[in-house]
Design a protein around this motif. Structure first.
Motif, PDB file in Angstrom:
ATOM      1  N   PRO A 201       0.856  -1.198   0.000  1.00 24.71           N
ATOM      2  CA  PRO A 201       0.000   0.000   0.000  1.00 24.71           C
ATOM      3  C   PRO A 201       0.893   1.250   0.000  1.00 24.71           C
ATOM      4  O   PRO A 201       2.057   1.169   0.384  1.00 24.71           O
ATOM      5  CB  PRO A 201      -0.782  -0.104   1.318  1.00 24.71           C
ATOM      6  N   PRO A 202       0.372   2.394  -0.424  1.00 28.87           N
ATOM      7  CA  PRO A 202       1.232   3.580  -0.532  1.00 28.87           C
ATOM      8  C   PRO A 202       1.831   4.027   0.806  1.00 28.87           C
ATOM      9  O   PRO A 202       1.238   3.823   1.855  1.00 28.87           O
ATOM     10  CB  PRO A 202       0.292   4.654  -1.085  1.00 28.87           C
ATOM     11  N   PHE A 203       3.016   4.608   0.738  1.00 29.40           N
ATOM     12  CA  PHE A 203       3.602   5.264   1.908  1.00 29.40           C
ATOM     13  C   PHE A 203       2.813   6.536   2.203  1.00 29.40           C
ATOM     14  O   PHE A 203       2.337   7.198   1.272  1.00 29.40           O
ATOM     15  CB  PHE A 203       5.044   5.687   1.600  1.00 29.40           C
ATOM     16  N   LEU A 204       2.726   6.895   3.479  1.00 26.48           N
ATOM     17  CA  LEU A 204       2.091   8.171   3.844  1.00 26.48           C
ATOM     18  C   LEU A 204       2.884   9.348   3.289  1.00 26.48           C
ATOM     19  O   LEU A 204       2.326  10.398   2.984  1.00 26.48           O
ATOM     20  CB  LEU A 204       1.959   8.275   5.368  1.00 26.48           C
ATOM     21  N   TRP A 205       4.202   9.143   3.148  1.00 25.54           N
ATOM     22  CA  TRP A 205       5.023  10.238   2.570  1.00 25.54           C
ATOM     23  C   TRP A 205       4.546  10.552   1.162  1.00 25.54           C
ATOM     24  O   TRP A 205       4.561  11.713   0.742  1.00 25.54           O
ATOM     25  CB  TRP A 205       6.505   9.845   2.541  1.00 25.54           C
ATOM     26  N   SER A 206       4.152   9.522   0.429  1.00 27.76           N
ATOM     27  CA  SER A 206       3.650   9.748  -0.938  1.00 27.76           C
ATOM     28  C   SER A 206       2.353  10.550  -0.897  1.00 27.76           C
ATOM     29  O   SER A 206       2.157  11.479  -1.679  1.00 27.76           O
ATOM     30  CB  SER A 206       3.388   8.408  -1.642  1.00 27.76           C
ATOM     31  N   VAL A 207       1.477  10.189   0.051  1.00 32.19           N
ATOM     32  CA  VAL A 207       0.186  10.878   0.173  1.00 32.19           C
ATOM     33  C   VAL A 207       0.418  12.357   0.508  1.00 32.19           C
ATOM     34  O   VAL A 207      -0.200  13.247  -0.086  1.00 32.19           O
ATOM     35  CB  VAL A 207      -0.701  10.198   1.248  1.00 32.19           C
ATOM     36  N   VAL A 208       1.352  12.592   1.442  1.00 35.93           N
ATOM     37  CA  VAL A 208       1.660  13.982   1.836  1.00 35.93           C
ATOM     38  C   VAL A 208       2.183  14.757   0.626  1.00 35.93           C
ATOM     39  O   VAL A 208       1.766  15.893   0.375  1.00 35.93           O
ATOM     40  CB  VAL A 208       2.682  13.989   3.001  1.00 35.93           C
ATOM     41  N   GLU A 209       3.071  14.126  -0.140  1.00 41.52           N
ATOM     42  CA  GLU A 209       3.627  14.815  -1.322  1.00 41.52           C
ATOM     43  C   GLU A 209       2.534  15.136  -2.343  1.00 41.52           C
ATOM     44  O   GLU A 209       2.503  16.224  -2.919  1.00 41.52           O
ATOM     45  CB  GLU A 209       4.711  13.942  -1.976  1.00 41.52           C
ATOM     46  N   ILE A 210       1.630  14.183  -2.551  1.00 42.92           N
ATOM     47  CA  ILE A 210       0.531  14.388  -3.509  1.00 42.92           C
ATOM     48  C   ILE A 210      -0.345  15.567  -3.073  1.00 42.92           C
ATOM     49  O   ILE A 210      -0.635  16.472  -3.859  1.00 42.92           O
ATOM     50  CB  ILE A 210      -0.328  13.093  -3.628  1.00 42.92           C
ATOM     51  N   LEU A 211      -0.736  15.562  -1.789  1.00 47.84           N
ATOM     52  CA  LEU A 211      -1.621  16.627  -1.294  1.00 47.84           C
ATOM     53  C   LEU A 211      -0.931  17.994  -1.411  1.00 47.84           C
ATOM     54  O   LEU A 211      -1.542  18.970  -1.836  1.00 47.84           O
ATOM     55  CB  LEU A 211      -1.999  16.374   0.170  1.00 47.84           C
ATOM     56  N   ARG A 212       0.348  18.019  -1.039  1.00 47.19           N
ATOM     57  CA  ARG A 212       1.071  19.294  -1.074  1.00 47.19           C
ATOM     58  C   ARG A 212       1.149  19.813  -2.502  1.00 47.19           C
ATOM     59  O   ARG A 212       0.833  20.981  -2.768  1.00 47.19           O
ATOM     60  CB  ARG A 212       2.469  19.117  -0.475  1.00 47.19           C
ATOM     61  N   GLU A 213       1.546  18.971  -3.416  1.00 47.76           N
ATOM     62  CA  GLU A 213       1.722  19.364  -4.815  1.00 47.76           C
ATOM     63  C   GLU A 213       0.395  19.860  -5.422  1.00 47.76           C
ATOM     64  O   GLU A 213       0.356  20.901  -6.067  1.00 47.76           O
ATOM     65  CB  GLU A 213       2.255  18.137  -5.573  1.00 47.76           C
ATOM     66  N   VAL A 214      -0.677  19.111  -5.172  1.00 50.96           N
ATOM     67  CA  VAL A 214      -1.968  19.463  -5.784  1.00 50.96           C
ATOM     68  C   VAL A 214      -2.498  20.774  -5.190  1.00 50.96           C
ATOM     69  O   VAL A 214      -3.003  21.637  -5.902  1.00 50.96           O
ATOM     70  CB  VAL A 214      -2.991  18.316  -5.622  1.00 50.96           C
ATOM     71  N   LYS A 215      -2.363  20.917  -3.874  1.00 51.21           N
ATOM     72  CA  LYS A 215      -2.866  22.143  -3.226  1.00 51.21           C
ATOM     73  C   LYS A 215      -2.048  23.366  -3.644  1.00 51.21           C
ATOM     74  O   LYS A 215      -2.599  24.441  -3.845  1.00 51.21           O
ATOM     75  CB  LYS A 215      -2.848  21.958  -1.691  1.00 51.21           C
ATOM     76  N   GLU A 216      -0.731  23.172  -3.806  1.00 48.85           N
ATOM     77  CA  GLU A 216       0.118  24.285  -4.246  1.00 48.85           C
ATOM     78  C   GLU A 216      -0.261  24.730  -5.657  1.00 48.85           C
ATOM     79  O   GLU A 216      -0.301  25.920  -5.947  1.00 48.85           O
ATOM     80  CB  GLU A 216       1.596  23.859  -4.217  1.00 48.85           C
ATOM     81  N   ASN A 217      -0.539  23.747  -6.516  1.00 51.87           N
ATOM     82  CA  ASN A 217      -0.919  24.065  -7.907  1.00 51.87           C
ATOM     83  C   ASN A 217      -2.305  24.681  -8.000  1.00 51.87           C
ATOM     84  O   ASN A 217      -2.600  25.406  -8.935  1.00 51.87           O
ATOM     85  CB  ASN A 217      -0.942  22.792  -8.765  1.00 51.87           C
ATOM     86  N   ASN A 218      -3.183  24.305  -7.041  1.00 46.88           N
ATOM     87  CA  ASN A 218      -4.595  24.739  -7.110  1.00 46.88           C
ATOM     88  C   ASN A 218      -5.042  25.251  -5.742  1.00 46.88           C
ATOM     89  O   ASN A 218      -5.806  24.577  -5.055  1.00 46.88           O
ATOM     90  CB  ASN A 218      -5.487  23.556  -7.512  1.00 46.88           C
ATOM     91  N   PRO A 219      -4.560  26.439  -5.350  1.00 49.93           N
ATOM     92  CA  PRO A 219      -4.826  26.906  -3.972  1.00 49.93           C
ATOM     93  C   PRO A 219      -6.310  27.032  -3.642  1.00 49.93           C
ATOM     94  O   PRO A 219      -6.689  26.907  -2.470  1.00 49.93           O
ATOM     95  CB  PRO A 219      -4.143  28.271  -3.899  1.00 49.93           C
ATOM     96  N   ASN A 220      -7.160  27.256  -4.638  1.00 54.34           N
ATOM     97  CA  ASN A 220      -8.585  27.447  -4.336  1.00 54.34           C
ATOM     98  C   ASN A 220      -9.394  26.153  -4.342  1.00 54.34           C
ATOM     99  O   ASN A 220     -10.556  26.136  -3.943  1.00 54.34           O
ATOM    100  CB  ASN A 220      -9.225  28.420  -5.328  1.00 54.34           C
ATOM    101  N   ALA A 221      -8.780  25.073  -4.795  1.00 49.65           N
ATOM    102  CA  ALA A 221      -9.517  23.808  -4.881  1.00 49.65           C
ATOM    103  C   ALA A 221      -9.622  23.151  -3.514  1.00 49.65           C
ATOM    104  O   ALA A 221      -8.748  23.318  -2.659  1.00 49.65           O
ATOM    105  CB  ALA A 221      -8.809  22.865  -5.850  1.00 49.65           C
TER     106      ALA A 221
END
Ligand SMILES: [Zn+2]
Length: 295
Positions: A201-221
């Motif tokens: 199953p995915p590492f939590l580090w991967s989940v954190v990286e995904i959330l950070r990257e997506v939120k940074e790219n789309n601050p209003n989403a």
């Protein structure tokens, strides 16, 4: 990866059964609801609320009509596969409900090859895009459920896929992104590969990286993350048993509520293992399993 089949009733569920369930829930919370300024209703069918074979028109009409009688109801959330979302169904909703409505759709990935071959979902990008556009005409939001790390792809590919898919869904006008990191369910193909140590199953580090990257790219989403199963061997985890698992689970829950990126600034020694795992896995021909069994 899905085990809903095992959770579902072997007996036929009638419209009356569903109406009774709904009335039971409403009665239970009636007093509480009446004292609230506003409230939301989320109808969690773990299936398709708009599929007539799962929930009949009679039951849906009853539920929508009943909900429309609450003056303080602010929004309604349901779930459905895209093939059941059409003009008739959207008109059916809008006949009774004029407030905010959101439909959760299991888009899983925006990479058609991954959605078809690794997830076996049976829906195309074209179908998804059509449904997002159609829902806009009825002012109905589409919440995108995205699966983090299906079978047959590496940890790195899973990170890239989740980021790409979320950016794409936001660009197309989804009202919300809800990430579901994979959990190994009983009786699933995923369990078969996991038990042979050919899936992790995915590492939590991967989940954190995904959330950070997506939120940074789309601050209003609005970006959310499901945290069920986190920390267990079958669920998303960093090094199994590491103290950071529980901490990160709490931080993900807090991030979902606040959308505050600074919550995701987390450090733990086991991050090195995640980095090394990704490096080693990329030199391998097939995805790796649990790092502890590789040593
Ligand atoms: Zn750790």
């Amino acid at each position: 990866m899905c085990s809903y089949l095992m959770d579902s009733s072997p007996e036929k569920i009638t419209a009356e059964n569903i109406i009774n369930q709904f009335n039971y829930a409403i009665e239970k919370y009636k007093e509480k609801i009446n004292n609230l300024k506003d409230f939301s209703v989320k109808i969690f069918t773990s299936g398709s609320f708009l599929d007539d074979r799962e929930v009949s028109k009679e039951a849906r009409d009853y539920i929508f009509k009943k909900l429309s009688e609450f003056d303080n109801l602010k929004e309604i959330a349901i779930e459905s596969r895209p093939e059941f979302i059409d003009e008739d169904k959207l008109n059916e909703i809008r006949k009774y409900i004029d407030i905010n409505v959101e439909i959760g759709v299991g888009i899983e990935s925006f990479n058609e090859e991954i959605r078809e071959k690794a997830i076996n979902k049976g829906i195309t990008n074209e179908q998804i895009i059509r449904v997002i556009e159609l829902a806009k005409n009825y002012n109905v939001g589409i919440k995108a459920y995205l699966l983090i790390k299906p079978l047959f792809i590496t940890e790195k590919e899973a990170i890239e896929d989740a980021i790409y898919s979320a950016n794409k869904c936001i660009e197309l006008g989804c009202s919300r992104i809800s990430f579901c990191p994979a959990t190994v369910h009983k009786g699933s193909v995923m369990e078969y590969f996991w038990s042979k140590n050919q899936y992790r199953p995915p590492f939590l580090w991967s989940v954190v990286e995904i959330l950070r990257e997506v939120k940074e790219n789309n601050p209003n989403a609005l970006i959310m993350c499901d945290t069920s199963g986190i920390g267990s061997e079958r669920g998303t985890h960093n090094l199994y048993g590491c103290k950071c698992n529980k901490l990160i689970k709490e931080k993900l829950e807090k991030f979902t509520l606040t959308q505050d990126l600074s919550i995701l600034d987390i450090e733990c020694e086991c991050k090195n293992i995640w980095e090394a795992y990704i490096e080693v896995e990329n030199k391998n021909i097939v995805p790796l399993g649990d790092e502890r069994k590789l040593l």
